[in-house]
Design an enzyme around this catalytic site. Structure first.
Site, PDB file in Angstrom:
ATOM      1  N   ARG A 105      48.196  33.609  35.603  1.00 51.85           N
ATOM      2  CA  ARG A 105      47.211  32.516  35.454  1.00 51.85           C
ATOM      3  C   ARG A 105      47.107  32.065  34.006  1.00 51.85           C
ATOM      4  O   ARG A 105      46.846  30.892  33.736  1.00 51.85           O
ATOM      5  CB  ARG A 105      45.840  32.940  35.993  1.00 51.85           C
ATOM      6  CG  ARG A 105      45.293  34.194  35.354  1.00 51.85           C
ATOM      7  CD  ARG A 105      43.975  34.590  35.972  1.00 51.85           C
ATOM      8  NE  ARG A 105      43.609  35.944  35.635  1.00 51.85           N
ATOM      9  CZ  ARG A 105      42.372  36.366  35.461  1.00 51.85           C
ATOM     10  NH1 ARG A 105      41.367  35.535  35.613  1.00 51.85           N
ATOM     11  NH2 ARG A 105      42.122  37.617  35.169  1.00 51.85           N
ATOM     12  N   SER A 111      38.364  31.753  34.926  1.00 49.19           N
ATOM     13  CA  SER A 111      39.321  32.494  35.761  1.00 49.19           C
ATOM     14  C   SER A 111      40.676  31.803  35.825  1.00 49.19           C
ATOM     15  O   SER A 111      41.702  32.451  35.938  1.00 49.19           O
ATOM     16  CB  SER A 111      38.781  32.642  37.191  1.00 49.19           C
ATOM     17  OG  SER A 111      37.623  33.426  37.190  1.00 49.19           O
ATOM     18  N   GLU A 158      35.048  22.459  46.859  1.00 48.23           N
ATOM     19  CA  GLU A 158      36.494  22.295  46.801  1.00 48.23           C
ATOM     20  C   GLU A 158      36.989  21.107  47.620  1.00 48.23           C
ATOM     21  O   GLU A 158      37.973  20.456  47.243  1.00 48.23           O
ATOM     22  CB  GLU A 158      37.194  23.577  47.264  1.00 48.23           C
ATOM     23  CG  GLU A 158      36.964  24.786  46.360  1.00 48.23           C
ATOM     24  CD  GLU A 158      35.624  25.503  46.621  1.00 48.23           C
ATOM     25  OE1 GLU A 158      34.921  25.121  47.586  1.00 48.23           O
ATOM     26  OE2 GLU A 158      35.293  26.438  45.873  1.00 48.23           O
ATOM     27  N   ASP A 217      37.809  42.358  44.880  1.00 42.47           N
ATOM     28  CA  ASP A 217      36.976  41.408  45.622  1.00 42.47           C
ATOM     29  C   ASP A 217      37.202  41.486  47.138  1.00 42.47           C
ATOM     30  O   ASP A 217      36.351  41.089  47.923  1.00 42.47           O
ATOM     31  CB  ASP A 217      37.239  39.967  45.147  1.00 42.47           C
ATOM     32  CG  ASP A 217      36.449  39.634  43.893  1.00 42.47           C
ATOM     33  OD1 ASP A 217      35.568  40.433  43.511  1.00 42.47           O
ATOM     34  OD2 ASP A 217      36.710  38.584  43.292  1.00 42.47           O
ATOM     35  N   ARG A 249      46.214  36.965  39.528  1.00 45.84           N
ATOM     36  CA  ARG A 249      45.193  37.450  38.607  1.00 45.84           C
ATOM     37  C   ARG A 249      45.650  38.561  37.674  1.00 45.84           C
ATOM     38  O   ARG A 249      45.315  38.537  36.483  1.00 45.84           O
ATOM     39  CB  ARG A 249      43.998  37.944  39.431  1.00 45.84           C
ATOM     40  CG  ARG A 249      42.943  38.642  38.604  1.00 45.84           C
ATOM     41  CD  ARG A 249      41.725  38.994  39.447  1.00 45.84           C
ATOM     42  NE  ARG A 249      40.693  39.618  38.638  1.00 45.84           N
ATOM     43  CZ  ARG A 249      40.387  40.917  38.683  1.00 45.84           C
ATOM     44  NH1 ARG A 249      41.037  41.721  39.510  1.00 45.84           N
ATOM     45  NH2 ARG A 249      39.431  41.400  37.919  1.00 45.84           N
TER      46      ARG A 249
END
Lengths: 317, 281
Positions: free
Chosen positions: A13, A40, A61, A120, A170
């Site tokens: 990312r 993020s 979104e 998560d 990530r």
């Protein structure tokens, strides 16, 4: 055997963020949209440098995809940024109608794809996005393997006219492809030349494929390793050329085996040169909480799994 | 001064186009199309500043998005009669290999269409994006969009409505076709919209109503007022009170003709109520 060196672990990312920063300087028509995940997605630099070209849409979104489609009318090149789950499944119809069917020049940039999002858990770990996006007519689907390649891909897609899905992740992973590489959409990258088995990998699994090739090499097995960063359009020529040499193939991806790279490769082979294939992917399951390493181990998405699959597929020749 | 006689003639001719299009293929959406005929004619003939020909980017001109794509018959008719493509092409509505798909699309390259619509609730978002693009390009022209009232049940609209006010998208005029009808019945029976004006206002929009949404003069005056409200930091919403099926007595004040074509006999009656003005395609 070529040697690949990890120049220091980095997240893909951040490669996206760096690419976007470059585009900010070189492409005045590039604009960026984010749904409350600027940090993020590593879009902070672009936002700071070009506040007038950055659109914070909030946690909305669907609206983001529509605004992105509209921004193309007038010549802008919008890059949307949010997690892969919210970039695809949550907004599929908006992408389908307002972007893909309308053939709008939107770049859907998706971080935190797959299991390596980690703790998560399954609500955020999409393993279906490649399938969803590759089924849309006219959509280009790219899944990059490291920081350098993600940066190069981000820059390259700005000059490609048409909708693109760019998938990255990530965690910090090995950064081993060349800095400032040229990135050719739809062109596979040959990483190792071998004759016994073909390993075709995408995304985070490319580094794992290289590790597997080393292990196989120690056992006297030479693996042809191909980095398929573009899943659609797929470089069928590279795949067919390789299996002609090796006669068997392992595909590896951080995605469900249904709808992913494995199926795309299987289609090419079935139509052109039926070849034994093993698919390293998740087995029609959701993910769960855990560290990225734990999850990749549990769900069989690492070098060990690729090595095992290679040994198995060679017996099926 | 606009030539009101010509505009009214055009309205009647467009009604005929709508009826004949849907009758020929025994499908399509005449109710909402008829209800918005006067609005479309006013918008394309008088209100929007348009350039000759069609350019997707729409730079230096006002542009329009149809969010409730199912009323394509009125859109196609008015586009054709505004010079975007030959009126004879209305003969191909919903036929195989036609550019006039059931719902509007850019896919077949039909001039005048800038986005596919049909799956509801997406038009305001797209219009916001185009409005942003205009500002970035220092283009002072406006972005118009039309959506249905029932369509506002789709959640994406409210994301867009919140966003447009929060970001002062004030070169945007959203018109709501406020006919109170949807497929399964009245909006009050299906899912009440409540105080629509109050809702838009609470979200931060400048809202106005055109009570007589099928009256050409009322539309022209109302939309000019709407235009005068742009550029003041708020997006503008026009609640256009229309009658579904307007101009054909047996199609009016009911949801029955939302998505149903007239049979031969019904067509004849409907056309007799709207005699030829400018000539059929």
């Amino acid at each position: 055997m070529k040697k690949y060196i990890d120049s220091g672990k980095k997240d893909t990312r951040s490669g996206f963020g760096a690419g976007l920063t470059e585009l900010g300087k070189t492409h005045p028509n590039v604009v960026a949209l984010c749904a409350d995940l600027t940090g993020s997605l590593k879009m902070d630099d672009f936002k700071a440098n070009h506040p007038e070209r950055f659109f914070q849409v909030g946690i909305a979104e669907a609206n983001m995809m529509g605004i992105a489609a509209g921004l193309t009318i007038g010549g802008k090149i919008p890059f949307t940024g949010t997690f892969a789950n919210f970039s695809t499944g949550r907004v599929y119809d908006q992408i389908r109608q307002s972007i893909a069917y309308s053939h709008k020049n939107v770049k859907i940039c998706a971080s935190h794809a797959g299991l390596t999002l980690g703790e998560d858990g399954a609500t955020h770990q999409i393993l279906e996005d490649i399938g969803l996006m590759k089924m849309l007519p006219g959509m280009t689907v790219i899944n990059t393997c490291d920081y350098n390649q993600t940066k190069a891909a981000t820059i390259a897609i700005a000059d490609h006219h048409g909708p693109v899905y760019l998938r990255f992740g990530r965690p910090k992973v090995a950064n081993f492809t060349p800095e400032n590489q040229s990135f050719e959409i739809g062109k596979a990258v040959q990483l190792q030349d071998g004759n016994d088995v073909t390993i075709i990998a995408t995304g985070h699994l490319v580094w794992e494929a290289l590790q597997a090739a080393e292990t196989l090499n120690e056992q006297g097995i030479s693996a042809d390793v191909i980095n398929i960063h573009t899943i659609k359009p797929l470089d069928a020529q590279a795949i067919l050329k390789s299996v002609k040499k090796t006669g068997c193939v392992v595909t590896a991806e951080e995605h469900n085996y249904l709808g992913g790279l494995g199926e795309s490769v299987a289609r090419v082979l079935a139509q052109n040169n039926p070849t034994p294939q093993e698919i390293v992917a998740t087995q029609d399951t959701f993910g769960e909480s855990g560290t990225p390493e734990q999850l990749m181990e549990k769900y069989g998405l690492n070098a060990t799994a690729i090595t095992k699959a290679a040994l198995k597929v060679m017996t099926r020749k | 001064m606009p030539d009101m006689q010509h505009l009214n003639d055009l309205v009647i001719q467009v009604r005929r186009d709508i009826l004949r299009q849907v009758h020929k293929v025994n499908s399509g959406h005449p109710g909402g199309s008829l209800g918005c005929t006067e609005f479309f004619v006013a918008l394309f003939q008088e209100l929007m500043e348009r350039k000759e020909g069609f350019n997707m980017d729409g730079k230096g001109e006002d542009i329009f998005f149809l969010s409730n794509g199912h009323i394509s018959p009125v859109f196609y008719s008015v586009l054709a009669r505004s010079g975007y493509f030959p009126v004879e092409e209305l003969n191909t509505f919903r036929l195989l290999n036609s550019r006039l798909q059931g719902h509007p699309t850019t896919h077949e390259g039909l001039p005048g269409i800038r986005i596919a619509s049909g799956s509801l609730g997406q038009g305001i978002s797209v219009a916001i994006g185009a409005a942003h693009s205009k500002k970035l390009n220092n283009d002072s022209h406006h972005v118009y969009t039309l959506c249905g009232d029932g369509e506002l049940q789709e959640g994406q609209n409210w994301e867009a409505i919140m966003y447009a006010a929060g970001n002062k998208v004030d070169n945007l005029i959203v018109t709501v076709d406020y006919n109170g009808q949807q497929i399964d019945g009245s909006t009050d029976n299906v899912l009440p919209l409540g105080n629509l004006k109050g809702k838009f206002e609470a979200f931060g929009w400048d809202v106005m109503e055109i009570e007589q949404g099928n009256n050409m003069e009322a539309i022209m005056n109302g939309m000019k007022t709407a235009k005068s409200k742009t550029g003041k930091g708020k997006p503008v919403c026009v609640l256009l009170h229309t009658v579904m099926g307007n101009g054909v007595d047996f199609m009016m004040h009911t949801h029955d003709w939302h998505g149903k074509a007239p049979n031969d006999e019904q067509l004849e009656i409907a056309l007799s109520q709207n005699p030829v003005t400018l000539g059929d395609y």
